[in-house]
Scaffold this active site. Structure first.
Site, mmCIF file in Angstrom:
data_model
loop_
_atom_site.group_PDB
_atom_site.id
_atom_site.type_symbol
_atom_site.label_atom_id
_atom_site.label_comp_id
_atom_site.label_asym_id
_atom_site.label_seq_id
_atom_site.Cartn_x
_atom_site.Cartn_y
_atom_site.Cartn_z
ATOM 1 N N LYS A 7 7.983 20.897 5.005
ATOM 2 C CA LYS A 7 8.528 20.109 3.878
ATOM 3 C C LYS A 7 8.640 20.976 2.617
ATOM 4 O O LYS A 7 8.869 22.173 2.733
ATOM 5 C CB LYS A 7 7.675 18.854 3.663
ATOM 6 C CG LYS A 7 7.537 18.046 4.972
ATOM 7 C CD LYS A 7 7.021 16.658 4.789
ATOM 8 C CE LYS A 7 6.957 15.978 6.164
ATOM 9 N NZ LYS A 7 6.516 14.585 6.075
ATOM 10 N N HIS A 90 15.812 13.683 9.030
ATOM 11 C CA HIS A 90 14.412 13.312 8.783
ATOM 12 C C HIS A 90 14.392 12.060 7.895
ATOM 13 O O HIS A 90 15.250 11.898 7.025
ATOM 14 C CB HIS A 90 13.677 14.478 8.115
ATOM 15 C CG HIS A 90 12.198 14.240 8.016
ATOM 16 N ND1 HIS A 90 11.645 13.468 7.022
ATOM 17 C CD2 HIS A 90 11.175 14.630 8.813
ATOM 18 C CE1 HIS A 90 10.327 13.404 7.216
ATOM 19 N NE2 HIS A 90 10.023 14.099 8.293
ATOM 20 N N GLU A 92 12.756 11.327 5.388
ATOM 21 C CA GLU A 92 12.757 11.595 3.940
ATOM 22 C C GLU A 92 14.180 11.892 3.458
ATOM 23 O O GLU A 92 14.556 11.537 2.345
ATOM 24 C CB GLU A 92 11.780 12.740 3.626
ATOM 25 C CG GLU A 92 10.341 12.248 3.704
ATOM 26 C CD GLU A 92 9.323 13.265 4.182
ATOM 27 O OE1 GLU A 92 9.578 14.476 4.112
ATOM 28 O OE2 GLU A 92 8.248 12.822 4.655
HETATM 29 P P1 PGA Z 1 3.073 14.049 9.024
HETATM 30 O O1 PGA Z 1 4.675 14.267 8.895
HETATM 31 O O2 PGA Z 1 2.613 14.822 10.225
HETATM 32 O O3 PGA Z 1 2.529 14.593 7.723
HETATM 33 O O4 PGA Z 1 2.840 12.588 9.166
HETATM 34 C C1 PGA Z 1 5.487 14.291 10.043
HETATM 35 C C2 PGA Z 1 6.924 14.526 9.633
HETATM 36 O O5 PGA Z 1 7.360 14.032 8.594
HETATM 37 O O6 PGA Z 1 7.675 15.223 10.365
#
Ligand code: PGA
Length: 249
Positions: A7, A90, A92
């Site tokens: 990220k 994704h 997000e």
């Molecule tokens: P996380 O994120 O392992 O922090 O829950 C997974 C992702 O967003 O791919």
């Protein structure tokens, strides 16, 4: 496959340091491993991964090769840096940046036609889950995301089922539940791309995967690996997740 989604974290130097720790700790057996640093750290991480079988991925891409698309990055630019995989759609990107299924489909198509591997993310929100819409959402995102692609192209795609309520919350789906939805995704794939593709396509689970829950999640018959966010930022945790794989395969 175990892929780390870093990220919006890590400068070049920090990213290279993490990649070096992974190279030292990863013995190469079992899982196919990839890391997806931010665009600005791709080059540093590529250098740090030199000689290792850990592959380089990106977190996003735009579907045009070049032109007036301020702020975007294209597939040729990623290829130039040694990127082999690209996370597309994704949650997000979908939720914060408003990416819809049509744009996600253009990106998946572009990535595949360019010979790279897309990791297409699908998954429902908490509200969708609580109102019984999980299957409907996952079906729509899968079908729309893969629209217009051949069976062979679909077979080269990696899908990541990431329930949004499990991302970064510490609350992962139960292994049974994740296996059930991923099994359902295989049923959808069988309808659009045939049984062989549905059986062999790699489908990952993502959402609060940690060393403590990796073995039970990755031990499920339909789950072919993990897309890891938070725990991929710490070498020992990411390596701990990877190490759960050789035991079963
Ligand atoms: P996380 O994120 O392992 O922090 O829950 C997974 C992702 O967003 O791919």
């Amino acid at each position: 496959m175990v892929a780390g989604n870093w990220k919006m974290n890590k400068t070049c130097a920090q990213a290279a340091a993490l990649a070096e720790e992974l190279v030292k700790g990863y013995r190469g057996e079992g899982a196919e491993v990839a890391v997806c640093p931010p665009f600005t750290a791709l080059k540093c991480v590529k250098e740090a991964l030199e000689g290792s079988s850990i592959r380089l991925g990106a977190q996003n891409v735009y579907h045009e090769d070049d032109g007036a698309f301020t702020g975007e990055v294209s597939v040729p630019m990623l290829k130039d840096l040694g990127v082999e995989l690209v996370i597309v759609g994704h949650s997000e990107r979908r939720q914060i940046f408003g990416e819809g299924d049509a744009l996600v489909n253009k990106k998946v198509t572009k990535v595949l036609k360019s010979g790279l591997t897309p990791i297409l993310c699908v998954g429902e929100t908490l509200e969708e889950r609580e109102t019984g819409k999980t299957e409907e959402v996952v079906r729509r995102q899968t079908i729309e995301g893969l629209k217009g692609l051949s069976e062979r192209e679909i077979g080269r795609t990696v899908i990541a089922y990431e329930p949004i309520w499990a991302i970064g919350t510490g609350r992962s789906a139960t292994a049974d539940d994740a296996n059930g939805i991923i099994g359902y995704i295989r049923e959808i794939l069988e309808k659009i791309a045939g049984k062989e593709t549905a059986d062999t396509i790699r489908i990952l689970y993502g959402g609060s995967v940690k060393p403590a829950n990796a073995a039970s999640l990755l031990g499920q018959p339909h789950i072919d690996g993990a897309l890891v966010g938070g725990a991929s930022l710490k070498a020992d945790e990411f390596l701990g997740i990877i190490s759960t794989i050789p035991e079963r395969r």
